[in-house]
Design a protein around this motif. Structure first.
Motif, short mmCIF file in Angstrom:
data_model
loop_
_atom_site.label_atom_id
_atom_site.label_comp_id
_atom_site.label_asym_id
_atom_site.label_seq_id
_atom_site.Cartn_x
_atom_site.Cartn_y
_atom_site.Cartn_z
N GLY A 271 4.87 -3.62 -4.88
CA GLY A 271 4.49 -5.02 -5.04
C GLY A 271 3.98 -5.54 -3.72
N ILE A 272 3.89 -6.85 -3.60
CA ILE A 272 3.46 -7.43 -2.34
C ILE A 272 4.46 -7.08 -1.24
N LYS A 273 5.73 -7.27 -1.53
CA LYS A 273 6.79 -6.88 -0.61
C LYS A 273 7.78 -5.93 -1.29
N ASP A 274 7.98 -6.13 -2.58
CA ASP A 274 8.94 -5.30 -3.30
C ASP A 274 8.37 -3.92 -3.58
N PHE A 275 9.25 -2.97 -3.85
CA PHE A 275 8.84 -1.63 -4.25
C PHE A 275 10.02 -0.94 -4.92
N ILE A 276 9.70 0.18 -5.57
CA ILE A 276 10.73 1.05 -6.14
C ILE A 276 10.22 2.47 -6.02
N ARG A 277 11.13 3.41 -5.64
CA ARG A 277 10.71 4.79 -5.37
C ARG A 277 11.88 5.73 -5.61
N ILE A 278 11.57 6.92 -6.14
CA ILE A 278 12.55 8.01 -6.26
C ILE A 278 11.90 9.25 -5.69
N GLU A 279 12.62 9.95 -4.82
CA GLU A 279 12.03 11.10 -4.15
C GLU A 279 13.08 12.17 -3.88
N LEU A 280 12.58 13.39 -3.76
CA LEU A 280 13.37 14.52 -3.28
C LEU A 280 13.17 14.57 -1.77
#
Length: 1206
Positions: A770-779
């Motif tokens: 987003g502008i400031k927000d985010f969501i992430r999943i990673e190894l």
């Protein structure tokens, strides 16, 4: 010291502090502490839409953060909250820059107050403030509890819109009452601070029944806080929009502020408070009342008088209020009102005069408790009230009358006790808590909530003077406001979870909902039978939640785990239903109600790969579709309500039956057998498989009214297999490759789940920004997965470290969830990780970019490997569809046996398939989906099974060879289960052409004996296990392992059986027969009992007598004990080591003689003579290839011979 400043700006559309640049300016109190505030009087109620702040001009004074309060009267302040949770506004970082906050919802107020929270540590509190807004027009009317306005509508309208604001002095009262024709009523009522809409439809007649239909909807909470609240209702085409839509009637009789006494069915209290800007279909009702254009009943005024009852909020564990006690008389009188969600907390405490002890008045389990404690001993103990943590105002009165102590709750619940000494404070009293100075400790917990109308010695405590520190002392109190928040309205508990709360948090009770997590968001059930099957589950009833965390409820469904995972959905009539000719009845209608509702059925069918439903019609002089050209007599209705005139086995819209499609109807000119109208029984049967038309909801049978007409129909259960989502996968073969999807919308709750497998050490699974927000999943590493996001409170991470590497090319399951309370991450079945969300922080996740899968727009390194079954908030992303059009990504992902192969039990072999795998049970004594089902038989006297192994000459075809290399008895691996009450009894016998043999039997004492004769010129040896009597009718398991000269025998409660005739002792045992149960018989790589039961017509199997499959071999009652004995066969040469290429026949007999509920298996050898080679070569797809003589052979097995796992 405490200081407040007030700015009065009566004109204009904004209020500001403007200081000339030529000099220093702005507001700065003498003392910088958290008790300072700046107040603005706007002169009249104004619509405020934004505020902006600066630091003090030309200084190092600025405010880093602040609270913003608003009020109509300058008292009873209310805090403005962003997102209904964020109370603090961010301020400035220097003295010159302007920081503006635009309100999500405008504030209608006359007074604004700014409370600094933090400021420049190298300066002081300093502030310049500007407020933006508009003038606000307000028409107000006040009701005093017995008055109301009566407004009569001019007639019915297709659209009725009502809007108004209200401010209530009591928590209960009727705001509006509507009466229509035929007794229909609609009432808007405030009840215990919540707004209820009662809709009564009156007495209605329907199919011969009558009833008074009444529905209720509720919205809001704590609406008796003496602040303005707005309500809107819309009547449109029979609907009322009020939080939820409710059906209603046209109205023509409305009353505001109460209900007429005459003829009214209501006895509830009329409204006591103010209404503002009441508009009914754009008509200003208050203006009409002021102009006397409607009826005014009782005392009604066109202003809103304010009552001042100054509250105080105890918001933290450090909060307390200390008041001096200066009583002018001997006696005690303390009273207050409280409001809280907490079950425990200290209300009042003080030391008694003359060192008589300490009085404690506190909440315990939401009840009021009073104790006087002296030197650790309780001298007085009393309790009153209950459920005082309901968020309502409750009054508490504590007083003494002579030698009696009186405690009262809500003026009604009163308890008294006798005291020997006067109960009088020594010098001061504490409310809400105590000073934590190491002396007086509070054993009952601090009070978190609101108090008001605090009296000491029958005198109201002036909290303004307390606020100004003129009297008493306090810590961390919020004066002149009640900061209670209802965290359960609206409830963040999903899927029917029940919300309970304390002062600073809430809890969701998810029991009996089928969901779990802090907000009952994630389903605890699998989305299909396919998913249950791949967890190793067998046939049975399972809850299916087809959309996971979505709105569709779980449903209990039977899963038939055969070669495919079938969902079987029953309805109310799956039996054959017969119909006979009836005069006056031209049509028979059959309605089918399924165990799942329409929404569930639609989702299950859509997700399945294939669905079918049997539809059959048996007829005698009863036509079906009236083919070829007539109007159909019979038709059926599908899921979407459309009628269909084709029958089972035919194509949609064909108006045919199965025989018409196959051109084999009774009359070639017709397309259904029943359309021949024969005076004999015929039938048309087949399956419907067009998913859009399933299931059958209604069947209409027409041609049943003629003399002699007879018919019968059957609609089978709906059956579906497969899960299109479960194997939906994509393979990412480049680090720069990715798939993109629309923005993920998970503002308040977000759950993400998927499977992955990789050989890479790191990579990003998905990301959305987003502008400031985010969501992430990673190894992040071979042993760590990270779930990270930001909702405005700063980056937040949840990590799970695994004990094993995750880049092992096996499927691993990841589940991540984020809600307003916490974030969690789970990997496979390992313990998960959870992180609590910050209290009173931002809660909305605001994203606006595309969702990237397998890569990211913000990082270079993407993911290498496979991702499948990617679900976001219950919706599956179609990875394969997007992969088909994306370079560097391939749809699908092979290789499942390395993950799921362990589900194949008992020597079952995992076979790869495009979508999934299957368990090949050909070399196992077991059968079933996972080679888990025991094969047992029930034998009667005279029953026997013979299995013959043939070794062909060396020039025979390898495909026709049934040679088992281990049949030379160089070593044996034998296992079987049995139960019997007979002794002695032969269990197993194996012999060779050279008359060497192996026999397993029970002796007269019920002990297990193993008899070996490995050389024809020597006597046989008997090895006896040291087990107890096994002929006890219970199931036992025997495992025999011999390698060269070492013999191992293991017995546990689960076992097998065999026999021969040449040895005299064995012949005698054989003549006695065997009574009992035999199951899962395995000899090296052969399962003779399984062959006899499942493939009795193969040439290697001979069955005499009646052989019946039984479940007598179930191992559910197995005993935990096991005995193992190891023997040494010293000096025994292997007599079969020199066997040539001649034909060897080994015969295993199983003879069972009867016991009512037992089965018994005897492997009996008849005359073992050299046999001729088979004249023909067996077909390679024969069922006999299940018993290939080479355990390592890769023989071809057709679909009918293997057991598939999808």
């Amino acid at each position: 010291t405490y200081m407040g400043s007030t700015l009065f700006r009566p004109r204009g559309h904004k209020a500001n502090l403007f200081i000339s640049p030529k000099g220093a300016g702005g507001w700065s109190p003498l003392v910088s502490n958290k008790y300072q505030w700046l107040e603005i009087d706007l002169g009249e109620r104004t619509e405020v839409t934004a505020v902006a702040t600066q630091g003090r001009y030309g200084s190092s004074d600025w405010v880093n953060g602040y609270f913003l309060m608003f009020s109509d009267t300058g008292h009873n302040w209310r805090q403005y909250r962003q997102e209904d949770s964020i109370g603090a506004f961010s301020g400035n970082t220097n003295a010159d820059s302007v920081v503006m906050h635009k309100f999500q919802q405008p504030v209608f107020t006359q007074f604004l107050r700014v409370l600094p929270l933090d400021w420049n540590p190298n300066g002081r509190v300093g502030l310049r403030l500007e407020a933006y807004g508009c003038r606000y027009k307000s028409d107000v009317v006040s009701f005093e509890g017995t008055s109301y306005l009566l407004f009569r509508t001019t007639g019915p309208s297709t659209r009725n819109l009502l809007s108004m604001n209200f401010k209530s002095r009591h928590n209960t009262g009727i705001l509006m009452h509507v009466e229509g024709q035929h007794g229909q009523t609609l009432t808007l009522e405030l009840l215990k601070g919540k707004l209820f809409l009662h809709l009564r439809k009156g007495t209605l007649q329907w199919r011969g029944t009558s009833g008074d239909f009444h529905t209720t909807a509720s919205s809001g909470s704590l609406l008796d806080d003496q602040h303005w609240h707005r309500v809107t209702m819309e009547h449109l085409r029979g609907r009322v929009n009020f939080t939820v839509d409710k059906t209603t009637q046209q109205t023509n009789h409305i009353s505001f502020g109460g209900v007429p006494a005459v003829g009214s069915e209501h006895s509830r209290r009329n409204f006591h408070g103010c209404l503002e800007n009441v508009l009914y279909n754009d008509v200003n009702v208050i203006e009409m009342a002021r102009d006397q254009q409607l009826s005014i009943m009782g005392n009604v005024t066109f202003s809103c008088p304010e009552t001042v009852a100054m509250p105080v909020t105890f918001a933290s564990p450090e909060s307390f209020l200390r008041l001096p006690w200066e009583a002018a008389r001997d006696g005690l009188a303390v009273s207050l009102q409280l409001r809280t969600w907490n079950k425990v907390g200290l209300l009042v405490t003080f030391d008694l005069r003359h060192q008589a002890g300490t009085l404690w008045l506190y909440l315990s389990e939401a009840k009021l408790r009073l104790q006087i404690i002296k030197a650790g001993r309780v001298t007085a103990d009393m309790a009153a009230g209950m459920a005082l943590n309901d968020g309502q105002w409750h009054s508490v009165d504590l007083s003494t009358q002579r030698d009696r102590l009186v405690l009262a709750v809500d003026k009604a619940d009163t308890f008294t006790t006798t005291t020997s000494l006067p109960v009088m404070p020594s010098s001061h009293i504490f409310l809400g808590g105590t000073i934590n100075d190491g002396g007086c400790r509070n054993p009952f917990g601090v009070f978190q909530g609101c108090m008001r109308l605090i009296h000491r010695d029958n005198t109201l405590v002036d909290l303004i003077k307390v606020q100004q520190m003129v009297i008493g002392n306090f810590s961390d109190l919020q004066m002149d406001m009640c900061g209670i928040i209802d965290r359960c309205s609206p409830s963040h508990c999903e899927h029917g979870g029940k919300c309970t709360q304390a002062w600073s948090t809430f809890h969701c009770n998810c029991s009996s909902t089928g969901y779990a997590g802090a907000t009952c968001h994630s389903s605890i059930y699998e989305p299909s039978c396919e998913a249950y099957k791949h967890q190793g589950n067998t046939s049975g009833f399972y809850h299916i939640d087809v959309d996971g965390s979505g709105p569709i409820k779980p449903q209990l469904i039977y899963c038939n785990m055969s070669d495919k995972a079938w969902m079987v959905i029953q309805h109310n009539n799956t039996e054959l239903t017969k119909l006979r000719a009836s005069s006056g009845i031209s049509q028979h209608l059959a309605h089918f109600n399924y165990s799942a509702d329409t929404e569930q059925l639609g989702a299950l069918i859509t997700q399945a790969e294939y669905c079918e439903q049997e539809l059959s019609y048996h007829c005698k002089k009863s036509r079906l579709l009236n083919t070829p050209d007539g109007a159909p007599f019979t038709w059926w209705v599908g899921r979407l309500g459309e009628a269909h005139t084709y029958w089972g086995g035919a194509l949609p819209s064909s108006q045919q039956c199965a025989c018409g499609l196959q051109d084999d109807c009774a009359e070639p000119a017709r397309f259904c057998n029943c359309d021949s109208d024969l005076d004999a029984w015929a039938n048309d049967s087949g399956v419907l498989s067009h998913k859009d038309h399933l299931p059958v909801r209604l069947l209409a049978v027409g041609d049943i009214n003629r003399p002699g007409s007879e018919a019968a129909y059957r609609v089978g259960p709906l059956q579906c297999y497969g899960d299109k989502d479960f194997w939906n996968a994509a393979y990412f073969n480049k680090e720069t490759s990715y798939l993109h999807f629309p923005t993920f919308h998970g503002e308040l709750s977000a759950d993400i789940s998927f499977f992955f497998k990789t050989s890479s050490s790191s990579g990003v699974f998905l990301e959305n920004l987003g502008i400031k927000d985010f969501i992430r999943i990673e190894l992040s590493s071979p042993t760590e997965i990270v779930f990270s996001f930001d909702v405005g409170n700063g980056p937040f991470e949840v990590r799970v470290e695994t004990p094993m590497d995750l880049n092992d090319e096996r499927w691993h399951h990841v589940r991540a969830e984020r809600n307003v309370k916490e974030a969690s991450l789970h990997v496979d079945h390992l313990p998960g990780a959870r992180q609590k969300a910050p209290a009173d922080g931002h809660i909305h996740l605001q994203l606006n970019s595309q969702l990237f899968v397998g890569g990211t727009a913000s990082r270079q390194k993407g993911f290498l490997g496979c991702i499948r079954t990617l679900k976001l908030n219950g919706n599956t992303l179609d990875l394969e569809e997007r992969a088909n059009i994306t370079p560097g990504v391939r749809p699908g992902c092979p290789g499942h046996c390395n993950t799921y192969g362990g589900l194949c039990q008992n020597q079952g072999h995992c076979v790869e398939r495009h979508n999934g795998f299957t368990c090949d049970c050909s070399v196992s004594a077991y059968t079933g989906t996972f080679c888990h089902k025991e094969v047992s038989a029930y034998f009667r006297p005279g029953t026997s099974v013979t299995y013959v192994f043939r070794e062909l000459s060396g020039n025979a075809s390898t495909q026709s060879s049934y040679l088992y290399s281990d049949l030379s008895l160089r070593g044996e691996n034998v296992s079987l289960s049995f139960s019997t009450s007979q002794t002695p009894a032969l269990l197993l016998y194996v012999s060779s052409y050279h008359r060497e043999y192996l026999a397993v039997f029970l002796n007269r004492n019920g002990q297990l004996d193993v008899k070996y004769k490995l050389q024809s010129n020597k006597e046989a040896e008997v090895f006896r296990s040291n087990t107890r009597n096994l002929a006890n009718g219970q199931l036992h398991r025997v495992s025999i392992r011999r390698h060269a000269e070492s013999l191992s025998v293991q017995v546990r409660q689960i076992l097998p059986s065999c026999q021969i005739e040449l040895d005299p002792e064995i012949a005698r045992l054989n003549s006695l027969g065997f009574t009992g149960c035999l199951s899962v018989v395995q000899f090296n790589a052969v399962a003779p009992l399984k062959a006899a039961l499942l493939y009795p017509h193969t040439s290697t199997v001979t069955v005499s007598g009646t052989l019946t499959e039984s479940n007598c071999g179930s191992s559910s009652s197995s005993s935990p004990y096991a005995a193992e004995t190891t023997h040494s066969l010293l000096g025994k040469a292997d007599p079969f080591g020199t066997v040539g290429t001649g034909v060897i026949a080994v015969v295993i007999f199983v003879i069972l003689a009867a016991l009512a509920i037992m089965a018994r298996f005897l492997y009996r050898r008849k005359e073992t003579c050299p046999t001729q080679e088979p004249k023909g070569v067996k077909s390679e797809d024969s069922p006999e290839t299940l018993f290939s003589n080479d355990p390592n052979s890769q023989g071809v097995i057709n679909d009918n011979q293997k057991e598939y796992f999808i």
